[in-house]
Write a protein that holds these residues in place. Structure first.
Motif, mmCIF file in Angstrom:
data_model
loop_
_atom_site.group_PDB
_atom_site.id
_atom_site.type_symbol
_atom_site.label_atom_id
_atom_site.label_comp_id
_atom_site.label_asym_id
_atom_site.label_seq_id
_atom_site.Cartn_x
_atom_site.Cartn_y
_atom_site.Cartn_z
ATOM 1 N N LYS A 236 0.807 -1.214 0.000
ATOM 2 C CA LYS A 236 0.000 0.000 0.000
ATOM 3 C C LYS A 236 0.846 1.272 0.000
ATOM 4 O O LYS A 236 0.428 2.299 0.530
ATOM 5 C CB LYS A 236 -0.940 0.019 1.214
ATOM 6 N N GLN A 237 2.067 1.164 -0.535
ATOM 7 C CA GLN A 237 3.009 2.295 -0.543
ATOM 8 C C GLN A 237 3.252 2.819 0.880
ATOM 9 O O GLN A 237 3.586 3.978 1.085
ATOM 10 C CB GLN A 237 2.489 3.442 -1.428
ATOM 11 N N ASP B 285 -4.254 15.621 7.245
ATOM 12 C CA ASP B 285 -4.511 15.336 5.834
ATOM 13 C C ASP B 285 -3.688 16.200 4.880
ATOM 14 O O ASP B 285 -3.699 15.987 3.673
ATOM 15 C CB ASP B 285 -5.995 15.499 5.517
ATOM 16 N N PHE B 286 -2.950 17.186 5.426
ATOM 17 C CA PHE B 286 -2.130 18.025 4.556
ATOM 18 C C PHE B 286 -0.783 17.360 4.242
ATOM 19 O O PHE B 286 -0.009 17.870 3.445
ATOM 20 C CB PHE B 286 -1.901 19.398 5.195
ATOM 21 N N PHE B 287 -0.479 16.227 4.872
ATOM 22 C CA PHE B 287 0.753 15.509 4.570
ATOM 23 C C PHE B 287 0.541 14.609 3.350
ATOM 24 O O PHE B 287 -0.344 13.759 3.334
ATOM 25 C CB PHE B 287 1.196 14.648 5.757
ATOM 26 N N LEU C 42 4.285 6.968 7.019
ATOM 27 C CA LEU C 42 3.241 7.207 8.023
ATOM 28 C C LEU C 42 2.037 7.912 7.418
ATOM 29 O O LEU C 42 0.907 7.751 7.898
ATOM 30 C CB LEU C 42 3.829 8.044 9.170
ATOM 31 N N ALA C 43 2.245 8.676 6.343
ATOM 32 C CA ALA C 43 1.145 9.426 5.734
ATOM 33 C C ALA C 43 0.101 8.507 5.117
ATOM 34 O O ALA C 43 -1.006 8.959 4.803
ATOM 35 C CB ALA C 43 1.682 10.384 4.673
ATOM 36 N N GLN C 44 0.421 7.231 4.917
ATOM 37 C CA GLN C 44 -0.545 6.291 4.353
ATOM 38 C C GLN C 44 -1.427 5.636 5.412
ATOM 39 O O GLN C 44 -2.372 4.944 5.077
ATOM 40 C CB GLN C 44 0.196 5.203 3.567
ATOM 41 N N GLU C 45 -1.106 5.864 6.678
ATOM 42 C CA GLU C 45 -1.929 5.329 7.757
ATOM 43 C C GLU C 45 -3.221 6.144 7.866
ATOM 44 O O GLU C 45 -3.200 7.376 7.830
ATOM 45 C CB GLU C 45 -1.174 5.372 9.082
#
Length: 1015
Positions: free
Chosen positions: A582-583, A628-630, A617-620
């Motif tokens: 999931k990248q 959500d801005f990451f 971590l931004a995919q968690e």
């Protein structure tokens, strides 16, 4: 009836008119021309189109009337649009785009899923920089890349560069591996590449990215990908540039009068020295008034020999296009760079004796879709170089050298136009202009040919995502030298009192004809063969990318001796696999097994593993809900073992060496016979240097890729380094080969920060890079010194040794100060040094580490860019710190160098409190000489800041372009425009090579005007 017909027509035509009125059209460009494949989206909707092969688009507005333009590798741009409006959009590069594909060793990766330490830049971002060498254009733009430009001579101005500093005690062991389209290049070949041919450049810095190169990966890898064809009608792009060069540092020398005053003072300061005679008051008066220019000349040789400016030209034409079957990129270029010498030729001496550089490039990259599943490529590159220099020698060095020429040595020309000579010097050389005008030139010619043929066969019938690739590459270099010159020329000394001329003894009365000589230079070739099995497949949330590679290379080189042409061979196997879920969860594993025939058969191959992991971590989901801005919040780390086979000494260190000696006499009468003597003992256990590399990094991207941050920390240990043992006693009577015993640690941090945005039609970007690295010698088999401060171990590679300056001797402190060994009697105004062992004597035991090495350990760059409509501007400030340099001999020392402005700030009883230079003396071996007593007085901090590049451009509106011209851009660019330093002792560029006379050809400032036209 007609009424109903009109109503029906109105019903049919009205929607068409409405659509036409709501349609927005336009064209999208970058600095290279039009951009195809750009996505145009009406903000807040699914209304999307793409630009065609000519960069043009058409979209019907539905609601917001705000368009978003986006493309991988470029900063997104929002633009308000009105129905019926025609737009012209200019996109800027964005190296922080997380979806951009980055070229690595034998493959590519996305920034989003990359787990290694990689920095990259597009070729388009450095294309307008007016320098001949690629490595010069990269300075200050990539973290981990540090360079020093040692010379500005045309054709030899390429910077030395390093990736993450230096780790090897072997000088050649710090050169990065250079790969162009998966083929190894040398430093010189890289400098000859036409930037117009380059698509992108990446530097690979940690084990996870360099382990695929195994035994060659320890110094980092610079990877160049050249441009390839694109489907569509032929596009022709032409670039014409003309630039003006001038030295970054303008040398200043004192005139004859000021020099004569210091000459007399130095003679008075030197007891019992009758070598030089002082100038009389009459002579001083003539120098001051300039009323007798032939008896008492006053010549500024620098200003009379070197022009304030010279020209360079650059022309490039490329064609790209193709269809479903064949795509092509063809490029041709010519670069011309003149030297800064005046022309001293006459009708009888029509040869070009100036410095100059001529380069001609040709490249053809073809991609052929032979069958539905088979792709072929054929790349051909030819490069022709010509480097000319005056046969008279190092002209900058002669201008500095007081022993060869002085302001009063000779007139520039005698009254009758004949040449003179330096009659007051030991060598009695003809004046510099005399030799430049008559001695001829030396021309180095070099031709490079590269051919690459390869193919990729898809194996979908066996497994989806499986393919087989192979390629064979051939590269050859042939160089030779041509020299046309005279060894003797007629020169005269003129005597104004009798209006007579006397020919210099031994010189001919008549000018001889030129003698033509030719020399064989390098002659080598390189054959590389690669075969790889590739697998790339996605299964729902899982993605796998794998590579199995066989790589073999044979390098052949010979000089004048065309026999004994023994190839150098390299062979290796590499397995690399990458997995991501999931990248989000990322894993890469590399296993390389390769070797070199430089080593004995049982020591030839090595195993080089590396592993790297990443966590985005931004995919968690929990993180996305709160932040959500990451776009990217990725931690990564890597560890692995890499090697280096660039070692000093004989090619085969495991063999016993025998050398040819001088003649030996046998018999009653002399009968000479050749001899052979034993050389260094062989080392059967010798092998390559190894490096354990550890890296952790953080990649951040926020606000739709507007702000990006990359931070890395690395810690490398270079072990099994090949050095010659220093602890073996000399009385064993034979030399030994290097042994794998030394260890060095190198660690540091890197940072890259990007921000890009737009305010209406104004787009801007800011990029900052910073690198810091510091090495430490852990072990090198150094004998135990008499005092701990004499030890090199524990310090940096290349750390200078010398004395610690402790002020000037004065009448008050001479009696209580230590004195130099050897009985030299110090005087007030001499440099005084610290007596570290407190024995009252200044000798070798008082030397210690001073300053820093001559390679920077910190570098930084700040790029500011912006564009508004067709106008664009880019500025790069670049600098380095953490290193030192010194100059010796003819570069600074009185009676070795010309008298310089700094000599006027010497110590005298009146200037004792403010002096910046020791007292003047004619003795070349005193404590005031950096050649005899190097100290931190002479070794200075070389920190500098440069306005490295500036580019101002204007892209002409599409409506202004006539005929078939699709793009036109006018630009002004500059290179090395301003330099700020923190020293005044030397008239030197801060990138000068330390411990030299500082007499290299000066680095050049360039102001360039160019126009780019596309068809």
């Amino acid at each position: 009836m007609k009424k109903y017909i009109y109503i029906v027509l109105a019903i049919l035509i009205f929607p068409l008119l409405t659509i036409a009125q709501s349609t927005v059209t336009g064209i999208i460009k970058n600095t290279d021309g039009t951009l195809a494949g750009v996505t145009i989206t009406e903000k807040g909707s699914s209304n999307t189109v793409q630009s065609d092969e000519n960069g043009r688009f058409s979209i019907s507005l539905r609601s917001t009337q705000v368009l978003v333009f986006s493309s991988v590798g470029y900063a997104s741009q929002e633009r308000s649009a009105k129905p019926g409006e025609q737009l012209e959009i200019f996109l800027q590069s964005n190296n922080q785009d997380i979806n951009e594909v980055v070229v690595v060793g034998f493959g590519t990766t996305k920034k989003l899923t990359n787990t290694g330490a990689v920095s990259s830049i597009k070729g388009a971002d450095i294309r307008q920089i007016p320098t001949s060498s690629v490595q010069n254009a990269l300075t200050g733009r990539l973290p981990g890349f540090v360079s020093v430009q040692r010379s500005g001579q045309p054709g030899r101005d390429a910077s030395d560069f390093y990736i993450r500093g230096v780790s090897s005690l072997n000088p050649d062991g710090n050169q990065p591996l250079i790969i162009v389209d998966d083929i190894e290049y040398t430093y010189e070949q890289l400098s000859q590449i036409n930037v117009n041919e380059i698509e992108s450049i990446s530097i690979l810095k940690d084990a996870s990215t360099t382990a695929v190169f195994g035994i060659k990966g320890a110094n980092g890898v610079l990877v160049v990908k050249t441009r390839r064809g694109e489907s569509g009608k032929p596009k022709i792009n032409a670039r014409f540039e003309s630039g003006l060069q001038s030295p970054v540092t303008k040398l200043e020398f004192l005139d004859a009068y000021e020099s004569a005053l210091l000459w007399n003072e130095a003679i008075n300061n030197t007891a019992n020295d009758n070598t030089y005679q002082p100038f009389s008051e009459q002579a001083l008066a003539h120098f001051r008034d300039g009323d007798d220019p032939y008896t008492y000349p006053d010549i500024n040789w620098y200003e009379r020999i070197f022009k304030p400016a010279s020209l360079q030209y650059n022309t490039n034409v490329d064609i790209t296009g193709g269809g479903e079957r064949i795509k092509y990129f063809i490029s041709g270029g010519a670069f011309s760079q003149d030297g800064n010498l005046y022309d001293f030729q006459n009708e009888a001496n029509k040869v070009n004796n100036n410095y100059y550089y001529r380069r001609y490039n040709l490249r053809s990259n073809l991609d052929i879709q032979a069958t539905k599943s088979l792709k072929l490529r054929l790349d051909v590159r030819a490069n022709f170089n010509r480097i000319n220099s005056p046969r008279a020698g190092n002209i900058v060095g002669e201008v500095f050298d007081f022993s060869k020429i002085r302001p009063w040595s000779a007139p520039f020309l005698n009254p009758n136009g004949s040449y003179s000579y330096a009659s007051d010097t030991q060598e009695l050389l003809p004046t510099i202009n005399a030799r430049l005008g008559t001695s001829g030139y030396h021309l180095d010619r070099r031709n490079d040919i590269n051919i690459l043929f390869g193919g990729t066969q898809e194996l979908e019938s066996i497994a989806k995502g499986l393919s087989l690739s192979g390629r064979v590459a051939y590269a050859s270099v042939e160089s030779n030298g041509r020299e046309q010159g005279r060894d003797q020329i007629p020169v005269y000394r003129y005597f104004p009192d009798t209006d007579s001329y006397i020919l210099k003894g031994g010189a001919p009365y008549v000018m001889d004809n030129y003698t033509l000589r030719a020399y064989q230079g390098d002659y080598n070739n390189r054959v590389n063969a690669q075969l790889s099995l590739n697998y790339s497949r996605s299964f729902n949330d899982h993605t796998i990318n794998s590579l199995l590679l066989y790589n073999r290379e044979s390098y052949n080189s010979r000089g004048d001796k065309r026999s004994n042409w023994i190839p150098q061979n390299f062979e290796g196997f590499t397995f690399r696999t990458g997995y991501d879920y999931k990248q989000k969860y990322l894993l890469d594993l590399t296993l390389a097994y390769n070797g070199s025939d430089r080593f004995q058969s049982d020591q030839r191959y090595g195993f080089f593993p590396a592993i790297s992991v990443g966590y985005n971590l931004a995919q968690e989901q929990f993180f996305q809900n709160r932040f959500d801005f990451f776009d990217l919040f990725k931690f990564r780390g890597s560890y692995g073992i890499v090697g280096s086979d660039k070692v000093a000494g004989d090619r085969y260190l495991f063999q016993q060496v025998y050398n040819e000696g001088g003649p030996y006499s046998f018999g009653v009468s002399h009968q000479a016979s050749g001899t052979i003597y034993e050389g260094n003992l062989g080392n059967s256990n010798v092998t390559w240097e190894k490096q354990s590399s550890f890296d952790i990094g953080l990649d951040l991207s926020v606000f739709n890729n507007k702000l990006g941050l990359t931070v890395d920390y690395f810690n490398n240990i270079r072990y099994d380094q090949l050095v010659t043992s220093q602890s073996l006693p000399l009385h064993i009577g034979v030399g030994v080969s290097p042994t794998n015993i030394a260890r060095v640690r190198n660690r540091g941090v890197e940072l890259e920060l990007n921000y890009n945005d737009n305010i209406g039609q104004f787009s801007y970007n800011i990029k900052g890079v910073f690198s810091y690295f510091k090495n430490k010698i852990l072990f090198q088999d150094e004998p135990s010194p008499a005092f701990p401060w004499l030890r090199s171990t524990g310090h940096q590679i290349g750390q200078p040794m010398g004395y610690l300056f402790d002020g000037f001797y004065s009448e008050e402190n001479i009696a209580s100060s230590p004195i130099p060994a050897g009985g030299y009697q110090v005087q007030p105004g001499d440099l005084r040094y610290k007596d570290l062992n407190e024995d009252g004597v200044i000798d070798d035991y008082d030397r210690t580490t001073i300053g820093r090495p001559n390679i920077p350990n910190s570098s930084f760059g700040l790029t500011l860019g912006g564009s508004y409509k067709g106008f664009s501007a880019n500025v790069l400030f670049q600098g380095t710190t953490g290193y030192s340099f010194s100059v010796q001999g003819s570069g600074i020392e009185p009676f070795k160098s010309q008298f310089l402005p700094i000599h006027q700030e010497r110590w005298t009883p009146e200037t004792a409190a403010t002096a910046k230079f020791p007292r003047l003396t004619t003795n070349p071996t005193t404590v005031n000489s950096p050649s005899s007593y190097m100290s931190d007085f002479w070794l200075i901090d070389a920190t500098y800041l440069r306005l490295k590049t500036v580019e101002l451009g204007y892209q002409f509106p599409d409506r202004w372009l006539p005929l078939t011209i699709s793009n036109a851009r006018l630009y002004v660019s500059g290179y090395n425009l301003l330099t700020w330093t923190n020293y005044s002792l030397y008239q030197q560029d801060p990138e000068v090579t330390s411990n030299t006379a500082g007499d290299a050809y000066q680095n050049q400032r360039v102001v360039n005007l160019g126009i780019q036209i596309g068809f």
